[in-house]
Structures are given as C-alpha cells and as structure tokens.
Design a protein around this motif. Structure first.
Motif, PDB file in Angstrom:
ATOM      1  N   LEU A  27       0.826  -1.207   0.000  1.00  0.00           N
ATOM      2  CA  LEU A  27       0.000   0.000   0.000  1.00  0.00           C
ATOM      3  C   LEU A  27       0.861   1.258   0.000  1.00  0.00           C
ATOM      4  O   LEU A  27       0.577   2.225  -0.721  1.00  0.00           O
ATOM      5  CB  LEU A  27      -0.942  -0.005   1.208  1.00  0.00           C
ATOM      6  N   GLU A  36       2.297   1.987  -3.334  1.00  0.00           N
ATOM      7  CA  GLU A  36       1.262   2.496  -4.229  1.00  0.00           C
ATOM      8  C   GLU A  36       0.851   3.926  -3.848  1.00  0.00           C
ATOM      9  O   GLU A  36      -0.102   4.472  -4.397  1.00  0.00           O
ATOM     10  CB  GLU A  36       0.037   1.574  -4.180  1.00  0.00           C
ATOM     11  N   LYS A  74      -0.545   4.879  -1.181  1.00  0.00           N
ATOM     12  CA  LYS A  74      -1.801   4.859  -0.444  1.00  0.00           C
ATOM     13  C   LYS A  74      -1.456   4.918   1.048  1.00  0.00           C
ATOM     14  O   LYS A  74      -1.671   3.965   1.793  1.00  0.00           O
ATOM     15  CB  LYS A  74      -2.592   3.587  -0.780  1.00  0.00           C
ATOM     16  N   GLU A 125      -4.258   4.512   3.717  1.00  0.00           N
ATOM     17  CA  GLU A 125      -4.699   3.120   3.734  1.00  0.00           C
ATOM     18  C   GLU A 125      -3.652   2.225   4.395  1.00  0.00           C
ATOM     19  O   GLU A 125      -4.009   1.319   5.161  1.00  0.00           O
ATOM     20  CB  GLU A 125      -4.972   2.621   2.315  1.00  0.00           C
TER      21      GLU A 125
END
Length: 117
Positions: A13, A16, A18, A21
């Motif tokens: 995550l 990415e 993110k 998250e």
C-alpha cells in the motif's frame, strides 16, 4: 495473518502511495500478530507522517520511545524522508536526542561486552 504478511501488505500500500490506507491497515491489524513491535511502531509513525497525520505520528513516536523504551538510530531519524514533516516539531528533536543517547549507551555496552569476552 503473520507478521510478514502484515508488513508486506503495508509496504504494498505504501509503495502504491496509499499512505492513509497503509497506516489504517497496519493500525487495525498489528495487535493480531507477534513480531518486532519496535519496527511496527516505526512503520506506524513514519507512515502516519507520510499520510499527513503529524500529531498522530508524534504521539506514536513518544509512545514507542518514552513508554515502550524503544530507540531508533539517530542517523535514520535524521535522514528518513518520511519524517521530514515532523522536523519542525520540538518533541521530535527531543525524542531524537533520547534515541541518540540510547544508541550511544548500547554501543558502549557492546564494546564493554566484547572486551570482556
């Protein structure tokens, strides 16, 4: 879930971009695994900082260092880009200084132990 799975999913995550998250996933699941809690705290506060959760990041650093007794390499704390946003926080510098002292104490203890051995 294993410790390795927890970290792998968190890193996926993070990679990415993110960040929120990744922080949420790690925070929701870390208590279910057994592993290196110092590293989990490190991931949590670094990713919280990257996600813009600056006060949460400082709170986690304080908990890890002052309450749990963990310490982190001073050079790491000074160089990790994930922590850049925390550098203006006075408590960040105090926590870094505590880690520096613990690191120095640990290095001296290892030298003494090696000399005695």
């Amino acid at each position: 879930m294993t410790y390795t799975q927890l970290l792998n999913e968190t890193i996926t995550l993070y990679c990415e971009e993110k960040y929120l998250e990744a922080y949420s996933f790690l925070t929701e699941n870390y208590k279910e695994v057994q592993g290196n809690m110092a590293q989990i705290y490190n991931f949590r506060y670094a990713i919280a900082s990257k996600a813009g959760l600056y006060e949460e990041a400082i709170k986690l650093m304080k908990e890890a260092i002052l309450e749990k007794g963990h310490w982190y390499s001073y050079s790491y704390l000074q160089g990790d880009e994930d922590l850049d946003a925390l550098r203006s926080h006075e408590l960040f510098h105090q926590l870094c200084d505590i880690c520096k002292k613990r690191e120095e104490t640990s290095s001296k203890a290892k030298l003494t132990s090696a000399e005695a051995g």
